[in-house]
Design a protein around this motif. Structure first.
Motif, PDB file in Angstrom:
ATOM      1  N   THR A  35       0.853  -1.180   0.000  1.00 31.78           N
ATOM      2  CA  THR A  35       0.000   0.000   0.000  1.00 31.78           C
ATOM      3  C   THR A  35       0.890   1.232   0.000  1.00 31.78           C
ATOM      4  N   ASN A  36       0.312   2.358  -0.322  1.00 33.90           N
ATOM      5  CA  ASN A  36       1.108   3.585  -0.396  1.00 33.90           C
ATOM      6  C   ASN A  36       1.703   3.971   0.947  1.00 33.90           C
ATOM      7  N   GLU A  37       0.963   3.705   2.019  1.00 34.03           N
ATOM      8  CA  GLU A  37       1.433   4.085   3.351  1.00 34.03           C
ATOM      9  C   GLU A  37       1.971   2.877   4.100  1.00 34.03           C
ATOM     10  N   LYS A  38       3.021   3.108   4.859  1.00 32.01           N
ATOM     11  CA  LYS A  38       3.614   2.048   5.667  1.00 32.01           C
ATOM     12  C   LYS A  38       4.287   2.657   6.893  1.00 32.01           C
ATOM     13  N   PHE A  39       4.519   1.818   7.893  1.00 33.32           N
ATOM     14  CA  PHE A  39       5.185   2.288   9.108  1.00 33.32           C
ATOM     15  C   PHE A  39       5.972   1.135   9.712  1.00 33.32           C
ATOM     16  N   VAL A  40       6.776   1.437  10.722  1.00 36.79           N
ATOM     17  CA  VAL A  40       7.628   0.417  11.339  1.00 36.79           C
ATOM     18  C   VAL A  40       7.299   0.301  12.820  1.00 36.79           C
ATOM     19  N   ILE A  41       7.279  -0.925  13.317  1.00 35.28           N
ATOM     20  CA  ILE A  41       7.238  -1.134  14.759  1.00 35.28           C
ATOM     21  C   ILE A  41       8.517  -1.856  15.159  1.00 35.28           C
ATOM     22  N   SER A  42       9.042  -1.527  16.312  1.00 30.70           N
ATOM     23  CA  SER A  42      10.230  -2.198  16.860  1.00 30.70           C
ATOM     24  C   SER A  42       9.812  -2.969  18.098  1.00 30.70           C
ATOM     25  N   VAL A  43      10.038  -4.272  18.067  1.00 24.33           N
ATOM     26  CA  VAL A  43       9.677  -5.144  19.186  1.00 24.33           C
ATOM     27  C   VAL A  43      10.909  -5.371  20.036  1.00 24.33           C
ATOM     28  N   LEU A  44      10.856  -4.925  21.277  1.00 27.55           N
ATOM     29  CA  LEU A  44      11.959  -5.121  22.218  1.00 27.55           C
ATOM     30  C   LEU A  44      11.637  -6.333  23.082  1.00 27.55           C
ATOM     31  N   LEU A  45      12.491  -7.363  23.016  1.00 23.07           N
ATOM     32  CA  LEU A  45      12.235  -8.625  23.718  1.00 23.07           C
ATOM     33  C   LEU A  45      12.957  -8.676  25.059  1.00 23.07           C
ATOM     34  N   PRO A  46      12.467  -9.523  25.972  1.00 24.32           N
ATOM     35  CA  PRO A  46      13.210  -9.764  27.211  1.00 24.32           C
ATOM     36  C   PRO A  46      14.530 -10.479  26.895  1.00 24.32           C
ATOM     37  N   GLN A  47      15.408 -10.526  27.866  1.00 23.78           N
ATOM     38  CA  GLN A  47      16.669 -11.237  27.684  1.00 23.78           C
ATOM     39  C   GLN A  47      16.398 -12.728  27.450  1.00 23.78           C
ATOM     40  N   ASN A  48      17.253 -13.338  26.614  1.00 25.50           N
ATOM     41  CA  ASN A  48      17.216 -14.793  26.369  1.00 25.50           C
ATOM     42  C   ASN A  48      15.837 -15.281  25.884  1.00 25.50           C
ATOM     43  N   ALA A  73       0.352  -4.860  17.840  1.00 26.49           N
ATOM     44  CA  ALA A  73       1.169  -4.840  19.062  1.00 26.49           C
ATOM     45  C   ALA A  73       0.607  -5.804  20.103  1.00 26.49           C
ATOM     46  N   ARG A  74      -0.686  -5.787  20.292  1.00 24.76           N
ATOM     47  CA  ARG A  74      -1.297  -6.680  21.289  1.00 24.76           C
ATOM     48  C   ARG A  74      -1.165  -8.146  20.893  1.00 24.76           C
ATOM     49  N   GLU A  75      -1.287  -8.412  19.590  1.00 26.06           N
ATOM     50  CA  GLU A  75      -1.143  -9.792  19.120  1.00 26.06           C
ATOM     51  C   GLU A  75       0.273 -10.303  19.396  1.00 26.06           C
ATOM     52  N   ILE A  76       1.270  -9.460  19.155  1.00 25.76           N
ATOM     53  CA  ILE A  76       2.660  -9.859  19.401  1.00 25.76           C
ATOM     54  C   ILE A  76       2.914 -10.024  20.894  1.00 25.76           C
ATOM     55  N   SER A 118       3.540 -14.073  24.977  1.00 26.23           N
ATOM     56  CA  SER A 118       3.976 -14.458  26.323  1.00 26.23           C
ATOM     57  C   SER A 118       3.094 -13.786  27.370  1.00 26.23           C
ATOM     58  N   ARG A 119       2.788 -14.499  28.435  1.00 24.87           N
ATOM     59  CA  ARG A 119       2.026 -13.902  29.535  1.00 24.87           C
ATOM     60  C   ARG A 119       2.902 -12.975  30.369  1.00 24.87           C
ATOM     61  N   GLU A 120       4.174 -13.241  30.374  1.00 22.34           N
ATOM     62  CA  GLU A 120       5.115 -12.421  31.125  1.00 22.34           C
ATOM     63  C   GLU A 120       5.462 -11.175  30.334  1.00 22.34           C
ATOM     64  N   ARG A 121       5.130  -9.992  30.862  1.00 23.71           N
ATOM     65  CA  ARG A 121       5.349  -8.745  30.140  1.00 23.71           C
ATOM     66  C   ARG A 121       6.659  -8.059  30.514  1.00 23.71           C
ATOM     67  N   PRO A 152       3.046   1.253  31.936  1.00 24.04           N
ATOM     68  CA  PRO A 152       2.162   0.105  32.204  1.00 24.04           C
ATOM     69  C   PRO A 152       1.660  -0.562  30.922  1.00 24.04           C
ATOM     70  N   VAL A 153       1.359   0.254  29.891  1.00 24.90           N
ATOM     71  CA  VAL A 153       0.993  -0.296  28.588  1.00 24.90           C
ATOM     72  C   VAL A 153       2.290  -0.515  27.812  1.00 24.90           C
ATOM     73  N   LYS A 154       2.508  -1.722  27.315  1.00 22.74           N
ATOM     74  CA  LYS A 154       3.808  -2.095  26.769  1.00 22.74           C
ATOM     75  C   LYS A 154       3.971  -1.768  25.281  1.00 22.74           C
ATOM     76  N   TYR A 155       3.335  -0.696  24.852  1.00 21.80           N
ATOM     77  CA  TYR A 155       3.590  -0.178  23.508  1.00 21.80           C
ATOM     78  C   TYR A 155       3.386   1.331  23.541  1.00 21.80           C
ATOM     79  N   ARG A 156       4.032   2.004  22.613  1.00 20.16           N
ATOM     80  CA  ARG A 156       3.922   3.467  22.591  1.00 20.16           C
ATOM     81  C   ARG A 156       4.138   3.980  21.179  1.00 20.16           C
TER      82      ARG A 156
END
Length: 511
Positions: A176-189, A237-240, A244-247, A281-285
């Protein structure tokens, strides 16, 4: 084992054909039916590969029976058998896809020859289908590699105009003409979650998922017209996050929408900046939700400075960085900014430097001031110390890469260019960041990684073209491509002629 069904209302005909076929094709499994109705019932369970069908039978005739059989099994082949040689029968049969035609009475040799021809056709089709399945599997596997390489090229400024259009076309993602990027920061290991995250991203919408860099995964998302930007991004974001249940340790930054792949890099940098505060508290911004400073400072453009920082850190321009940060501190002092506010603004830049080093495979210590800053002299001194520590981490990492490492990688690509290799797989083999490898490759060899890989493959293709017995399709797979059309496009754009044209000139010159 092939399955064959004989359908004829005359028992003597069925038994005669059965005997001829069993003698000449002992590997066949043969069943009989005396009319169309029984033939349909048997076909449901027997699933014949080949049917010898009489045209004239009481009740349902042969043509009607074939039509109903083909509705249930498109792969069955048919040979019509009849004492009638009228043209209209043959014509109707051919419209139904009948493969051949025999007249009663037929010689045993004619039956064997006709059946043999159709069986060989069945074998060839199955071989072709198997090859197609294998090629499709290989293509899907290659597309995963292509996807991460495309994301790396776009986000880390390694775009090559010869390849990007073809790579995008090969991925087949509805753009599509419009696009954006999300960066997923994971826990260690938590590297083992990568495959599940990729699956979740694809489930929600059109995305390209990049490789795992340090603890972060970049994802290019194509805007869906039927949905709002914020709703689409939050849903993804919520689907990703539901992986894991651990946030703890998770966070997702969301960059602004852009209308061109040329500017996708800026959206990526915004998505990273949006992950600065992972304690929310909300794990996306959203980057656009980062509040503006209550007190504006004339002449200070933090967003412009942050984007400039990304490039300088990646290019290792540490002297410029230290000089400009020192000048920034002086600027704050001259503007009468309080020391504590100036410290916070400088710390945000240091955080960006740390995050960029992390994506390059370098793991610097978290930039923290060792004590409460009381004046600008202390701020300048402490900041210089933190920047020098990062610089030293960069130097040490660079020194770990011996002078011959890139030469080893170069030789590895030459030797394995026909295989499914990517920046990510090479990075894992040599325990380096794919971004760092790409950077060193360009600096030390003066050529982009994917350009060099393409050159290796095309040189091998040119040599194979000297063998007239090899088809261009065979050559395509042998040099590492899984799509002949893609190979042809890359060849034409790189060499200036199509593979067919080049081969003709090559073989003509040899003669």
């Amino acid at each position: 084992m092939k399955r064959l069904l004989i359908v004829d209302d005359e028992q003597i005909v069925r038994e005669g054909l059965h005997a001829i076929l069993l003698k000449n094709f002992p590997e066949l499994e043969i069943e009989e039916a005396k009319n169309g109705k029984i033939a349909l019932e048997k076909a449901d369970s027997f699933m014949p590969d080949l049917v010898l069908m009489d045209i004239k039978m009481p009740g349902m005739n042969g043509l009607e029976t074939i039509q109903k059989m083909k509705e249930k099994n498109q792969n069955s082949k048919f040979i019509m058998i009849s004492a009638y040689a009228e043209f209209e029968y043959a014509q109707s049969a051919m419209k139904l896809g009948v493969n051949d035609y025999l007249l009663k009475p037929s010689k045993a040799s004619e039956v064997v020859q006709t059946v043999s021809k159709v069986i060989n056709k069945i074998k060839e089709e199955r071989r072709s289908q198997q090859e197609s399945i294998i090629q499709q599997y290989a293509l899907q596997k290659a597309l995963t590699i292509v996807e991460t390489d495309v994301v790396t090229q776009l986000l880390f400024d390694h775009v090559h105009e010869v390849h990007l259009d073809e790579l995008v076309e090969l991925l087949g993602t509805p753009m599509t003409n419009e696009k954006f990027v999300i960066s997923v920061l994971l826990p260690q290991n938590s590297e083992n979650l990568y495959a599940e995250i990729k699956q979740r991203a694809r489930k929600i919408g059109n995305t390209w998922v990049g490789a795992l860099y340090g603890r972060q995964i970049p994802i290019i998302v194509f805007r869906q017209k039927a949905d709002s930007f914020r709703h689409q991004a939050i849903t993804l974001a919520r689907e990703i996050l539901s992986v894991s249940r651990e946030r703890e340790g998770w966070f997702i930054g969301i960059g602004n929408v852009c209308d061109s792949l040329e500017y996708i890099r800026q959206s990526y940098q915004e998505s990273l900046i949006a992950t600065k505060n992972t304690s929310l508290p909300v794990k996306y911004r959203f980057y656009s939700d980062i509040p503006l400073e209550d007190k504006r400072i004339d002449g200070y453009n933090p967003k412009k400075l942050e984007n400039q920082f990304f490039d300088q850190i990646r290019n290792g321009q540490w002297q410029n960085i230290i000089k400009e940060v020192s000048e920034l501190i002086g600027f704050f002092e001259n503007k009468g900014v309080q020391v504590i506010e100036a410290q916070q603004r400088v710390l945000e830049l240091l955080w960006i430097a740390s995050r960029v080093l992390n994506e390059m495979g370098i793991a610097p210590e978290t930039p923290l001031y060792s004590f409460q800053i009381n004046d600008f002299r202390q701020l300048r001194s402490e900041t210089n110390q933190l920047l020098n520590q990062m610089w030293q981490s960069h130097i040490e990492y660079h020194n770990q890469v011996e002078d011959d490492t890139i030469k080893q990688i170069r030789q590895y690509i030459i030797d394995h260019s026909h295989e499914e290799i990517s920046l990510d797989s090479i990075a894992q083999k040599y325990e380096l960041s794919p971004i760092y490898i790409s950077k060193l490759f360009k600096e030390q060899l003066g050529v982009n990684y994917i350009t060099f890989l393409t050159e290796c493959r095309l040189e091998k293709a040119k040599k194979l073209m000297l063998n007239p017995d090899k088809s261009l399709k065979e050559i395509t797979f042998e040099v590492g491509y899984q799509d002949p059309n893609y190979f042809s496009k890359v060849f034409r754009r790189t060499v200036g002629a199509s593979p067919t044209e080049y081969r003709k000139s090559l073989l003509g010159a040899k003669v």
